[in-house]
Scaffold this motif. Structure first.
Motif, PDB file in Angstrom:
ATOM      1  N   ILE A 292       0.806  -1.225   0.000  1.00 47.91           N
ATOM      2  CA  ILE A 292       0.000   0.000   0.000  1.00 47.91           C
ATOM      3  C   ILE A 292       0.844   1.283   0.000  1.00 47.91           C
ATOM      4  O   ILE A 292       0.498   2.233  -0.706  1.00 47.91           O
ATOM      5  CB  ILE A 292      -1.093  -0.016   1.105  1.00 47.91           C
ATOM      6  CG1 ILE A 292      -2.073   1.161   0.943  1.00 47.91           C
ATOM      7  CG2 ILE A 292      -0.531   0.011   2.509  1.00 47.91           C
ATOM      8  CD1 ILE A 292      -2.954   1.079  -0.267  1.00 47.91           C
ATOM      9  N   ARG A 295       1.563   3.063  -3.364  1.00 48.03           N
ATOM     10  CA  ARG A 295       0.560   3.889  -4.064  1.00 48.03           C
ATOM     11  C   ARG A 295       0.774   5.362  -3.726  1.00 48.03           C
ATOM     12  O   ARG A 295       0.706   6.232  -4.591  1.00 48.03           O
ATOM     13  CB  ARG A 295      -0.860   3.449  -3.660  1.00 48.03           C
ATOM     14  CG  ARG A 295      -1.202   2.024  -4.041  1.00 48.03           C
ATOM     15  CD  ARG A 295      -1.558   1.903  -5.499  1.00 48.03           C
ATOM     16  NE  ARG A 295      -2.808   2.531  -5.822  1.00 48.03           N
ATOM     17  CZ  ARG A 295      -3.932   1.870  -6.112  1.00 48.03           C
ATOM     18  NH1 ARG A 295      -3.956   0.565  -6.097  1.00 48.03           N
ATOM     19  NH2 ARG A 295      -5.027   2.530  -6.439  1.00 48.03           N
ATOM     20  N   ALA A 296       1.005   5.655  -2.450  1.00 49.96           N
ATOM     21  CA  ALA A 296       1.308   7.037  -2.047  1.00 49.96           C
ATOM     22  C   ALA A 296       2.634   7.463  -2.660  1.00 49.96           C
ATOM     23  O   ALA A 296       2.803   8.609  -3.089  1.00 49.96           O
ATOM     24  CB  ALA A 296       1.361   7.147  -0.530  1.00 49.96           C
ATOM     25  N   LEU A 298       4.004   6.512  -5.494  1.00 51.72           N
ATOM     26  CA  LEU A 298       3.835   6.804  -6.920  1.00 51.72           C
ATOM     27  C   LEU A 298       3.298   8.222  -7.103  1.00 51.72           C
ATOM     28  O   LEU A 298       3.811   9.013  -7.901  1.00 51.72           O
ATOM     29  CB  LEU A 298       2.870   5.774  -7.527  1.00 51.72           C
ATOM     30  CG  LEU A 298       2.681   5.791  -9.039  1.00 51.72           C
ATOM     31  CD1 LEU A 298       3.996   5.626  -9.760  1.00 51.72           C
ATOM     32  CD2 LEU A 298       1.719   4.678  -9.458  1.00 51.72           C
ATOM     33  N   SER A 299       2.283   8.536  -6.322  1.00 49.12           N
ATOM     34  CA  SER A 299       1.703   9.872  -6.364  1.00 49.12           C
ATOM     35  C   SER A 299       2.746  10.915  -5.934  1.00 49.12           C
ATOM     36  O   SER A 299       2.886  11.975  -6.559  1.00 49.12           O
ATOM     37  CB  SER A 299       0.476   9.883  -5.449  1.00 49.12           C
ATOM     38  OG  SER A 299      -0.029  11.146  -5.306  1.00 49.12           O
TER      39      SER A 299
END
Lengths: 385, 187
Positions: A292, A295-296, A298-299
């Motif tokens: 998880i 995902r942060a 990547l952003s």
């Protein structure tokens, strides 16, 4: 009514990570599930209890997780692709028999939807605290494979990959996901059955009388006959020779066996390891993440680029065997590495080891909320100042 | 454009189901991308409960809500915890019968929707979440009423279609009326 074509639900779906995991297992040819319900993995059992019956498989709710993994080992020896799903407390109970599966070279898949620990901890909250347990939880020297999905689509894809790796290397493979991914709902595309790569264990070609169940091929993996196929097959948790006969005093046999069990993974690591490189070409600061937090990350990397920070991401899909080379390549190039983990520092130690002199910054998170992209950007900014 | 929605209340109100309905309305019935995540305690009923939805035309990297455009609050605890998390000029829906102790922050568009009372009047308090979703659709226009209604029908047990449709319609009508009175809010 049994309808085997129902194993692959081709189409676009909106489902949770747990459900996608169950569908991935069925698409990979899983025919046996033995498990004991536990938050946040229960939905996998629930789905399998309905779906396995539709495709002619067997679902057993066992008395506990010790029984679950034992049943899965047995089912695999009977020739079926088999799995279980659990979370931290159940994973702890399984450790002894994971060692048995390693020693008897039993292909099987264990899904661990990680929650907050230690002990019963926070049952409904996310964590990545079982990373080292996945690697070293059972006693003795061994190598194991663990994959870390970061989307619902990957819960489907990587569950299939887990089965393929288990069957290829005759080893237990762990899908190490977290509560957020398990309970998260997202779009999933299930391809037609003929487009899904499904691997099954190699079978012996020798006459039945000459078969030695632990005699490896060149790739260090022995072909696997199944119980009931007419081969003599002795399996034991004791150190054994190539026939499977216990050899409890010979240093040679112990050395040869333990080395082979590890080397069949180590020497094939390049083939096993998967990672995603994002904007690393000219990066001078990198995030290394899995599950998880990736995902942060990547952003964060995309946003950081807009702010003029040369950021990149190495997202680890395979965490065991650890992608040593990929990490050390990144470390040679960047000024610093940021590692966001939902624990108090686990995989970061492996990153440090591979990074050598490159500074590695741990961003630890415990409890409900994962890292925000802004926190990762801030850590990168400080690192390159 | 990325839209973040936070729904909060207590276990048993259908908060997580509401998040699922909203994300399905966006993902399946509106051809957008949507991600739903959830957070709840080990108690199945009564504990605090939160559901988060991100809707976007593009890819959704970060699946959690960071700076919500829309916040829907159905309990006193949820109000205290989350009313201040809405972004500046964000839209907040509150069930006033569940939230009596109020201290509304400035710079928010706050809409009171007595969903629990409306649901009780229709016949079953359990559809309060669907009333709320009806109002949310009318006020924010984040999905079309048809998309939301389809998603509701996909998520409910057989035999409860009329009850849920009535709940949605009444919530939608109440929300439309509020928009007329208080002014529109664009997503």
């Amino acid at each position: 009514m049994v309808d085997e074509s129902r194993a692959v639900l081709t189409g676009t779906h909106f489902m949770s990570g747990d459900l996608a995991c169950a569908e991935g297992a069925l698409a990979a040819g899983c025919q046996f599930f033995g498990g004991y319900p536990i938050t946040p993995a229960t939905e996998i059992s629930e789905r399998m209890s309905r779906r396995l019956v539709e495709v002619g498989g067997v679902f057993v709710q066992m008395e506990d997780e010790i029984g679950s993994i034992a049943a899965v080992i047995g089912a695999s020896y009977a020739g079926k692709k088999a799995m279980t799903a659990t979370s931290g407390p159940g994973f702890s109970l399984m450790q002894e028999n994971i060692g048995l599966a390693v020693m008897t070279e039993t292909p099987l898949v264990i899904v661990n939807i990680m929650r907050g620990g230690p002990s019963t901890g926070q049952p409904t909250m996310p964590g990545q605290q079982d990373v080292m347990q996945a690697r070293w939880g059972s006693h003795g020297d061994y190598e194991i494979i663990a994959l870390a999905p970061s989307s619902v689509q990957e819960m489907f894809n990587l569950t299939i990959e887990c089965f393929n790796l288990a069957e290829t290397y005759r080893v237990p493979v762990i899908l190490l996901a977290d509560e957020i991914i398990g309970h998260m709902w997202e779009r999933v595309k299930i391809p037609p059955a003929e487009e899904i790569n499904v691997v099954s264990r190699k079978k012996p070609k020798t006459p039945t009388a000459e078969y030695q169940p632990f005699k490896p091929d060149k790739d260090l993996v022995p072909p696997m006959a199944c119980f009931g196929e007419g081969y003599r097959f002795h399996a034991t948790g004791l150190t054994h020779d190539e026939k499977g006969a216990p050899e409890t005093v010979s240093a040679e046999v112990q050395t040869e066996l333990v080395k082979r069990l590890a080397d069949k993974i180590r020497k094939n690591a390049e083939k096993i390891v998967k990672a995603q490189r994002v904007m690393l070409e000219d990066a001078d600061v990198a995030v290394i993440a899995y599950g998880i937090p990736s995902r942060a990350a990547l952003s964060a990397v995309r946003e950081a680029r807009k702010k003029g920070i040369k950021a990149g991401l190495l997202r680890l899909v395979t965490i065991w065997p650890f992608p040593q080379e990929l990490v050390s390549d990144v470390a040679k190039q960047v000024k610093a590495i940021v590692v966001p983990e939902m624990n108090y520092g686990q995989l970061v130690r492996e990153v440090e080891r591979a990074a050598k002199t490159t500074p590695v910054i741990l961003l630890s998170k415990l409890g409900e909320e994962p890292h925000r992209p802004s926190e990762i950007i801030e850590a990168m900014r400080r690192a390159v100042k | 454009m990325r839209m973040e929605i936070r729904l909060a209340g207590f276990g048993g109100q259908g908060i997580i189901r509401s998040g699922l309905i909203l994300s399905m309305a966006a993902c399946i019935y509106s051809d957008k991308n949507a991600v739903q995540t959830q957070s709840y305690g080990p108690e199945s009923r009564g504990g605090s409960c939160k559901s988060e939805v991100v809707i976007s035309e593009g890819d959704i990297d970060f699946p959690k809500v960071d700076d919500p455009d829309i916040v829907m609050l159905m309990s006193q605890e949820a109000y205290h915890k989350y009313v201040n998390t809405a972004k500046k000029n964000g839209t907040v829906l509150v069930d006033p019968h569940m939230v009596q102790d109020r201290n509304d922050p400035p710079n928010l568009k706050i809409y009171d929707v007595p969903a629990t009372k409306i649901a009780k009047d229709i016949g079953k308090v359990i559809v309060a979440n669907v009333v709320m979703l009806g109002a949310l659709t009318a006020i924010t226009k984040i999905v079309t009423p048809e998309a939301l209604k389809n998603a509701v029908l996909r998520n409910i047990p057989k035999g409860s279609e009329d009850l849920n449709t009535a709940a949605f319609e009444q919530g939608y009508a109440y929300g439309s009326e509020l928009v007329r009175k208080q002014g529109k809010t664009e997503p």
